[in-house]
Design an enzyme around this catalytic site. Structure first.
Site, PDB file in Angstrom:
ATOM      1  N   GLY A   1     -63.857  16.366   2.345  1.00  0.00           N
ATOM      2  CA  GLY A   1     -65.006  15.470   2.372  1.00  0.00           C
ATOM      3  C   GLY A   1     -66.094  15.754   1.353  1.00  0.00           C
ATOM      4  O   GLY A   1     -67.251  15.377   1.561  1.00  0.00           O
ATOM      5  N   THR A   2     -65.738  16.368   0.219  1.00  0.00           N
ATOM      6  CA  THR A   2     -66.805  16.611  -0.771  1.00  0.00           C
ATOM      7  C   THR A   2     -67.246  15.297  -1.435  1.00  0.00           C
ATOM      8  O   THR A   2     -68.407  15.154  -1.802  1.00  0.00           O
ATOM      9  CB  THR A   2     -66.383  17.639  -1.847  1.00  0.00           C
ATOM     10  N   ASN A   3     -66.337  14.356  -1.560  1.00  0.00           N
ATOM     11  CA  ASN A   3     -66.760  13.048  -2.096  1.00  0.00           C
ATOM     12  C   ASN A   3     -67.629  12.297  -1.089  1.00  0.00           C
ATOM     13  O   ASN A   3     -68.563  11.598  -1.478  1.00  0.00           O
ATOM     14  CB  ASN A   3     -65.546  12.211  -2.509  1.00  0.00           C
TER      15      ASN A   3
ATOM     16  N   MET B   1     -55.650  10.122   2.861  1.00  0.00           N
ATOM     17  CA  MET B   1     -54.264  10.271   2.434  1.00  0.00           C
ATOM     18  C   MET B   1     -53.273   9.409   3.213  1.00  0.00           C
ATOM     19  O   MET B   1     -52.096   9.737   3.311  1.00  0.00           O
ATOM     20  CB  MET B   1     -53.859  11.755   2.483  1.00  0.00           C
ATOM     21  N   LYS B   2     -53.750   8.313   3.756  1.00  0.00           N
ATOM     22  CA  LYS B   2     -52.845   7.364   4.418  1.00  0.00           C
ATOM     23  C   LYS B   2     -52.809   6.088   3.593  1.00  0.00           C
ATOM     24  O   LYS B   2     -53.816   5.733   2.963  1.00  0.00           O
ATOM     25  CB  LYS B   2     -53.365   7.030   5.821  1.00  0.00           C
ATOM     26  N   ILE B   3     -51.688   5.431   3.639  1.00  0.00           N
ATOM     27  CA  ILE B   3     -51.592   4.162   2.899  1.00  0.00           C
ATOM     28  C   ILE B   3     -51.907   3.015   3.849  1.00  0.00           C
ATOM     29  O   ILE B   3     -51.311   2.899   4.921  1.00  0.00           O
ATOM     30  CB  ILE B   3     -50.198   4.023   2.258  1.00  0.00           C
ATOM     31  N   LEU B   4     -52.879   2.214   3.456  1.00  0.00           N
ATOM     32  CA  LEU B   4     -53.284   1.089   4.302  1.00  0.00           C
ATOM     33  C   LEU B   4     -52.308  -0.075   4.109  1.00  0.00           C
ATOM     34  O   LEU B   4     -51.783  -0.272   3.007  1.00  0.00           O
ATOM     35  CB  LEU B   4     -54.705   0.646   3.922  1.00  0.00           C
TER      36      LEU B   4
ATOM     37  N   ASN C   1     -61.440   3.228  -4.173  1.00  0.00           N
ATOM     38  CA  ASN C   1     -60.819   4.547  -3.993  1.00  0.00           C
ATOM     39  C   ASN C   1     -61.147   5.427  -5.197  1.00  0.00           C
ATOM     40  O   ASN C   1     -61.340   4.925  -6.301  1.00  0.00           O
ATOM     41  CB  ASN C   1     -59.297   4.375  -3.895  1.00  0.00           C
TER      42      ASN C   1
ATOM     43  N   HIS D   1     -59.493   8.491  -7.431  1.00  0.00           N
ATOM     44  CA  HIS D   1     -58.181   9.103  -7.668  1.00  0.00           C
ATOM     45  C   HIS D   1     -58.303  10.143  -8.783  1.00  0.00           C
ATOM     46  O   HIS D   1     -58.927   9.881  -9.814  1.00  0.00           O
ATOM     47  CB  HIS D   1     -57.177   8.016  -8.052  1.00  0.00           C
TER      48      HIS D   1
END
Ligand code: GAR
Length: 191
Positions: free
Chosen positions: A19-21, A94-97, A111, A113
């Site tokens: 959670g640094t972002n 890290m989940k794909i919606l 997002n 990346h």
């Protein structure tokens, strides 16, 4: 450009880990002229470190494992609707919606990346850039579409790869820049 009623655009941040972002977005949101506020953090991991930060700073958070993606996405959508969320920031989520979920928030999910997209979509971006002897890597903020890491680029930062870089040292330098460009990109799309 994203318009929102009321004063500040309501943002949800989705995380899976550190959670640094999230932190950098949060601190930016607290600046005087910021146009957004983080109203909820969604995590698919119960013990994501970012959840501690959320709690400490009194940001509401919810956990959905996404093990049953369809069911959980429906619950997430309900939560977001209830909170009048206008933008979703994926920050190490890290989940794909699903396509359906993305369509419901079309043009409103962004997002970060850790590569210079379109290079190195997916995982292990740093080691792949080093092993390919690339001169540069970097980070990218982009819109999320159903195709993984392929939506329109909002902002990108290029970083030199040094001869003695390991995946870890490169990751650290890139992460520092992520913290700068993510809030900047969000600000850009809100202007
Ligand atoms: C960040 O480096 C982000 O770019 C990356 O995960 C890390 C999360 O760090 N995201 C992806 O790889 C998404 N494909 P954080 O939890 O400290 O913000």
């Amino acid at each position: 450009m994203i318009k929102s009623s009321g004063n500040k655009t309501k943002v949800a941040v989705f995380i899976s880990g550190r959670g640094t972002n999230l932190k950098s977005l949060y601190y930016f949101s607290k600046k005087k002229n910021s146009k957004f506020q983080i109203c909820i953090v969604i995590s698919n991991k119960k013990y994501a470190k970012g959840l501690f930060f959320a709690k400490k700073n009194k940001i509401k958070s919810k956990i959905f494992t996404f093990k049953n993606r369809l069911k959980d996405e429906l619950k997430v959508l309900k939560t977001l609707k209830r909170k009048n969320i206008k933008i979703i920031c994926l920050a190490g989520f890290m989940k794909i919606l699903s396509k359906e979920f993305i369509k419901k928030f079309r043009g409103k999910i962004i997002n970060i990346h850790p590569s210079l997209l379109p290079k190195y979509k997916g995982l292990n971006t740093h080691i792949r850039a080093i092993q390919n002897n690339d001169e540069y890597s970097g980070c990218t903020v982009h819109y999320v579409t159903p195709k993984l890491d392929s939506g329109k680029i909002i902002l990108q930062k290029k970083i030199k790869i040094f001869k003695n870089d390991s995946a870890k040292s490169l990751q650290k330098r890139i992460l520092n820049q992520e913290h700068k460009i993510y809030p900047k990109a969000l600000k850009m799309i809100l202007n």
